[in-house]
Write an enzyme that holds these catalytic residues in place. Structure first.
Site, short mmCIF file in Angstrom:
data_model
loop_
_atom_site.label_atom_id
_atom_site.label_comp_id
_atom_site.label_asym_id
_atom_site.label_seq_id
_atom_site.Cartn_x
_atom_site.Cartn_y
_atom_site.Cartn_z
N ASN A 98 0.64 -0.81 0.17
CA ASN A 98 -0.22 0.00 -0.33
C ASN A 98 0.94 1.53 0.45
O ASN A 98 1.86 1.38 0.34
CB ASN A 98 -0.89 0.08 1.09
CG ASN A 98 -1.97 -0.82 1.49
OD1 ASN A 98 -2.66 -1.63 0.12
ND2 ASN A 98 -2.10 -1.77 2.93
N GLY B 240 -4.50 2.80 2.43
CA GLY B 240 -4.49 1.83 3.10
C GLY B 240 -2.84 2.10 4.40
O GLY B 240 -3.02 1.19 5.72
N GLN B 241 -2.14 2.65 4.26
CA GLN B 241 -0.87 2.65 4.69
C GLN B 241 -1.21 2.71 5.90
O GLN B 241 -1.22 4.31 6.48
CB GLN B 241 -0.19 3.50 4.07
CG GLN B 241 1.44 2.91 4.45
CD GLN B 241 2.99 3.64 3.55
OE1 GLN B 241 2.95 4.40 2.49
NE2 GLN B 241 4.01 3.31 3.74
N HIS C 222 6.55 -2.15 3.20
CA HIS C 222 6.85 -3.32 4.03
C HIS C 222 5.80 -4.37 2.79
O HIS C 222 4.84 -3.24 1.99
CB HIS C 222 5.87 -4.05 4.43
CG HIS C 222 4.50 -2.40 5.35
ND1 HIS C 222 4.77 -1.23 5.10
CD2 HIS C 222 3.02 -3.00 5.08
CE1 HIS C 222 3.48 -1.05 5.82
NE2 HIS C 222 2.19 -1.89 5.51
N HIS D 182 2.82 -6.66 1.77
CA HIS D 182 2.07 -8.29 2.80
C HIS D 182 2.37 -9.71 1.57
O HIS D 182 1.67 -8.83 0.30
CB HIS D 182 0.56 -7.44 2.24
CG HIS D 182 0.09 -6.73 3.44
ND1 HIS D 182 0.01 -7.04 4.49
CD2 HIS D 182 0.41 -5.11 3.18
CE1 HIS D 182 -0.56 -5.63 5.39
NE2 HIS D 182 -0.23 -4.28 4.26
P1 AMP Z 1 -1.15 -1.09 6.79
O1 AMP Z 1 -1.61 -0.78 6.47
O2 AMP Z 1 -0.30 -1.73 4.73
O3 AMP Z 1 0.75 0.04 6.93
O4 AMP Z 1 0.39 -2.02 6.79
C1 AMP Z 1 0.66 -1.99 8.23
C2 AMP Z 1 0.82 -3.96 8.71
O5 AMP Z 1 1.06 -3.24 9.92
C3 AMP Z 1 -0.50 -4.01 9.35
O6 AMP Z 1 -1.61 -4.95 9.02
C4 AMP Z 1 -0.73 -3.96 10.40
O7 AMP Z 1 -1.86 -5.31 11.35
C5 AMP Z 1 0.51 -4.20 11.17
N1 AMP Z 1 2.12 -3.98 12.16
C6 AMP Z 1 1.50 -3.23 12.78
N2 AMP Z 1 2.27 -3.00 13.98
C7 AMP Z 1 2.91 -4.40 13.19
C8 AMP Z 1 3.46 -5.21 14.61
N3 AMP Z 1 4.14 -4.30 16.10
N4 AMP Z 1 3.85 -6.37 14.20
C9 AMP Z 1 3.55 -6.61 13.63
N5 AMP Z 1 2.34 -6.06 12.66
C10 AMP Z 1 2.34 -4.73 13.03
#
Ligand code: AMP
Length: 114
Positions: free
Chosen positions: A87, A93-94, A100, A102
């Protein structure tokens, strides 16, 4: 970056369930999984969004996908199929501003995404 949660995960300063670590990339389980397998592949180096990638980062981005290929095989979802999503900014939705990838699998994926 000192206040970035994914930099801290990469550095081992906060816990995460890591499934792959290389010199450049870390893959760990998402805290709030949206599929039976939900992993995040990150570069160790802080890059906030896709918009911040430089031409020199092409190899690093390729390494995120090669890590995805590896962990998908390890998790047993390579043959059934999986989705990779990165994202970019709030409208997509980031929520964590360290790029990262997914990696989602283990259930059927609908299209178009929400
Ligand atoms: P996005 O919404 O694409 O930025 O994705 C961020 C992702 O990071 C989400 O799916 C969260 O559940 C995940 N996330 C946030 N904090 C952590 C954490 N400490 N450990 C593992 N995943 C995390």
């Amino acid at each position: 970056m000192t206040d970035c949660i994914f930099c801290k995960i990469a550095a081992g300063e906060i816990p995460a369930t890591k499934v792959l670590e290389t010199d450049d990339v870390v893959v760990f389980r998402d805290l709030n999984p949206q599929a039976p397998t939900h992993l995040l592949a990150i570069p160790r180096r802080h890059i906030a969004t896709i918009n911040d990638l430089q031409d020199d980062d092409a190899g690093l981005v390729g390494k995120l996908y090669l890590a995805a290929r590896q962990v998908a095989a390890d998790e047993g979802i390579a043959d059934s199929g999986y989705r990779t999503v990165m994202n970019c900014r709030e409208g997509a939705g980031q929520t964590v501003f360290h790029i990262h990838l997914h990696i989602l699998g283990g259930r059927p994926m609908a299209w178009p995404p929400g």
